[in-house]
Design a protein around this motif. Sequence first.
Motif, mmCIF file in Angstrom:
data_model
loop_
_atom_site.group_PDB
_atom_site.id
_atom_site.type_symbol
_atom_site.label_atom_id
_atom_site.label_comp_id
_atom_site.label_asym_id
_atom_site.label_seq_id
_atom_site.Cartn_x
_atom_site.Cartn_y
_atom_site.Cartn_z
ATOM 1 N N ALA A 160 -34.390 -1.869 18.496
ATOM 2 C CA ALA A 160 -35.393 -1.018 19.154
ATOM 3 C C ALA A 160 -35.422 0.411 18.628
ATOM 4 O O ALA A 160 -36.493 1.017 18.537
ATOM 5 C CB ALA A 160 -35.141 -0.997 20.661
ATOM 6 N N CYS A 164 -41.498 -9.434 14.756
ATOM 7 C CA CYS A 164 -40.323 -8.703 15.248
ATOM 8 C C CYS A 164 -40.583 -8.079 16.612
ATOM 9 O O CYS A 164 -39.752 -8.182 17.519
ATOM 10 C CB CYS A 164 -39.904 -7.624 14.250
ATOM 11 N N ARG A 165 -41.731 -7.436 16.770
ATOM 12 C CA ARG A 165 -42.037 -6.765 18.037
ATOM 13 C C ARG A 165 -42.230 -7.752 19.182
ATOM 14 O O ARG A 165 -41.654 -7.591 20.259
ATOM 15 C CB ARG A 165 -43.286 -5.891 17.904
ATOM 16 N N LEU A 170 -37.260 -1.462 14.196
ATOM 17 C CA LEU A 170 -38.707 -1.442 14.462
ATOM 18 C C LEU A 170 -39.363 -0.105 14.112
ATOM 19 O O LEU A 170 -40.434 -0.097 13.482
ATOM 20 C CB LEU A 170 -38.984 -1.833 15.917
ATOM 21 N N VAL A 194 -36.912 -13.179 15.100
ATOM 22 C CA VAL A 194 -36.716 -11.747 14.831
ATOM 23 C C VAL A 194 -35.753 -11.576 13.668
ATOM 24 O O VAL A 194 -35.999 -10.777 12.754
ATOM 25 C CB VAL A 194 -36.188 -11.000 16.077
ATOM 26 N N ALA A 199 -39.040 -9.725 19.993
ATOM 27 C CA ALA A 199 -38.024 -8.846 20.576
ATOM 28 C C ALA A 199 -38.225 -8.754 22.085
ATOM 29 O O ALA A 199 -37.260 -8.786 22.853
ATOM 30 C CB ALA A 199 -38.080 -7.460 19.942
ATOM 31 N N HIS A 257 -43.813 -7.618 10.961
ATOM 32 C CA HIS A 257 -43.529 -6.586 11.967
ATOM 33 C C HIS A 257 -43.978 -7.046 13.357
ATOM 34 O O HIS A 257 -43.270 -6.841 14.347
ATOM 35 C CB HIS A 257 -44.214 -5.278 11.577
ATOM 36 N N ARG A 258 -45.131 -7.684 13.427
ATOM 37 C CA ARG A 258 -45.617 -8.192 14.714
ATOM 38 C C ARG A 258 -44.673 -9.255 15.266
ATOM 39 O O ARG A 258 -44.365 -9.267 16.461
ATOM 40 C CB ARG A 258 -47.021 -8.771 14.574
ATOM 41 N N GLN A 274 -39.676 0.055 10.333
ATOM 42 C CA GLN A 274 -40.754 -0.828 9.869
ATOM 43 C C GLN A 274 -42.102 -0.157 10.093
ATOM 44 O O GLN A 274 -42.977 -0.200 9.222
ATOM 45 C CB GLN A 274 -40.707 -2.172 10.608
ATOM 46 N N ASP A 275 -42.283 0.466 11.253
ATOM 47 C CA ASP A 275 -43.523 1.211 11.543
ATOM 48 C C ASP A 275 -43.768 2.291 10.491
ATOM 49 O O ASP A 275 -44.882 2.447 9.988
ATOM 50 C CB ASP A 275 -43.450 1.889 12.921
#
Length: 162
Positions: A103, A59-60, A107, A20, A63, A56-57, A110-111
């Motif tokens: 959170a 990270c999600r 994130l 992450v 996390a 991003h994926r 980034q979205d």
Amino acid sequence: MTKFFLAVHVLAAILAVGPVAVAASMFPSAVRRSSDRGAAEQGTQAGGVATLRVLHRICRVYAVAGLAVPVFGFATASSLGVLRDAWVIASILLTAAAAAILALAVLPRQDAVLARLTTADPAPADAGGEVARLAMLTGVFNLLWAAVTVLMIVRPGSTTGV
């Protein structure tokens, strides 16, 4: 059982928080490269967006996997009888702050950047310095984890032999 909890805690921190930290740190510079006008002219913007989606994926997903870190951290601290030690309480607070930043700020930003890059929005991805703020928040997230790591190693005032 303490050694098992500690081993899983450390492995979870390395294998979940590490990716992450790296992916989140790479995201802002990847945005800058992807939204560069020269990249769009060369036809590489689509590849840049794909890279951003992967970062991003990471990270999600990691996390969520990183939730094992505090779970096994609590188990370790409880089995050692150090839950009320100042260094553990400070680590808990810093971990909570890092999780909240990830959170609630990293994130979602980034979205938002990905949404802007993948729509017909003519505004640049860094409208209003959004990417710079994302980079700053990611840096704060990483610094918080560095502080937790130092506390876990130094354990100021600890009398345990682990």
